[in-house]
Design a protein around this motif. Sequence first.
Motif, short mmCIF file in Angstrom:
data_model
loop_
_atom_site.label_atom_id
_atom_site.label_comp_id
_atom_site.label_asym_id
_atom_site.label_seq_id
_atom_site.Cartn_x
_atom_site.Cartn_y
_atom_site.Cartn_z
N LEU A 1 0.84 -1.19 0.00
CA LEU A 1 0.00 0.00 0.00
C LEU A 1 0.87 1.24 0.00
CD1 LEU A 1 -2.68 -1.02 2.66
CD2 LEU A 1 -2.96 -0.99 0.18
N MET A 2 0.45 2.25 -0.75
CA MET A 2 1.19 3.51 -0.84
C MET A 2 0.40 4.62 -0.18
SD MET A 2 2.34 3.27 -4.84
CE MET A 2 3.33 4.74 -4.78
N THR A 3 1.10 5.55 0.45
CA THR A 3 0.47 6.73 1.04
C THR A 3 0.40 7.84 0.00
OG1 THR A 3 2.58 7.62 1.80
CG2 THR A 3 1.39 6.14 3.33
N TYR A 4 -0.32 8.91 0.31
CA TYR A 4 -0.36 10.07 -0.58
C TYR A 4 1.04 10.62 -0.86
CZ TYR A 4 -5.24 11.35 -1.55
OH TYR A 4 -6.51 11.40 -2.04
N GLN B 1 3.93 9.10 -0.83
CA GLN B 1 4.66 8.17 -1.67
C GLN B 1 4.16 8.22 -3.11
OE1 GLN B 1 3.89 4.64 0.61
NE2 GLN B 1 5.93 4.67 1.56
N LEU B 2 2.85 8.28 -3.28
CA LEU B 2 2.27 8.36 -4.62
C LEU B 2 2.67 9.67 -5.30
CD1 LEU B 2 0.49 7.03 -6.76
CD2 LEU B 2 -1.48 8.11 -5.66
N ALA B 3 2.64 10.76 -4.54
CA ALA B 3 3.04 12.05 -5.09
C ALA B 3 4.50 12.02 -5.53
CB ALA B 3 2.81 13.15 -4.06
N GLU B 4 5.35 11.39 -4.73
CA GLU B 4 6.76 11.26 -5.08
C GLU B 4 6.93 10.46 -6.37
OE1 GLU B 4 10.59 8.74 -3.47
OE2 GLU B 4 9.10 9.38 -2.02
N SER C 1 3.17 17.47 -6.39
CA SER C 1 3.09 17.87 -4.99
C SER C 1 1.92 17.11 -4.36
CB SER C 1 2.87 19.37 -4.86
OG SER C 1 1.57 19.73 -5.32
N ILE C 2 1.96 16.95 -3.06
CA ILE C 2 0.87 16.26 -2.37
C ILE C 2 -0.42 17.04 -2.54
CG2 ILE C 2 0.04 15.47 -0.12
CD1 ILE C 2 3.03 15.14 0.65
N THR C 3 -0.33 18.36 -2.43
CA THR C 3 -1.51 19.21 -2.59
C THR C 3 -2.10 19.09 -3.99
OG1 THR C 3 -0.54 20.77 -1.01
CG2 THR C 3 -2.38 21.56 -2.34
N SER D 1 -6.25 17.01 -7.72
CA SER D 1 -6.68 16.28 -8.91
C SER D 1 -7.55 15.09 -8.54
CB SER D 1 -5.47 15.83 -9.74
OG SER D 1 -4.68 14.92 -9.03
N MET D 2 -7.31 14.49 -7.38
CA MET D 2 -8.16 13.38 -6.93
C MET D 2 -9.56 13.87 -6.55
SD MET D 2 -6.47 10.51 -7.06
CE MET D 2 -7.44 9.51 -5.97
N SER D 3 -9.66 15.09 -6.05
CA SER D 3 -10.97 15.60 -5.63
C SER D 3 -11.85 15.97 -6.82
CB SER D 3 -10.79 16.83 -4.73
OG SER D 3 -10.32 17.93 -5.47
#
Length: 73
Positions: free
Chosen positions: A14-17, A19-22, A27-29, A34-36
């Motif tokens: 499982l990946m966190t936000y 990690q996925l952003a990296e 950027s995490i934001t 984009s997910m929203s």
Amino acid sequence: MDTNERLVARFGELMTYPQLAELLKRSITGLRYSMSKQDSEFSKELLVARVKLGHRVYFRTDQVAEIVDRGRA
């Protein structure tokens, strides 16, 4: 070694936000924004890979690898 094996070795199942952003070089934001929106094919595919455990959100690494392999990221 294929994409799935490399990502699982690096991030786990499982990946966190962050990690996925990296991985996606975002950027995490920006990733959260984009997910929203849920109006792009990219965000719809990532929503399928999303798993909520309590208040935390993770992404299934194998499904993220499939998205990356298809070149949508």
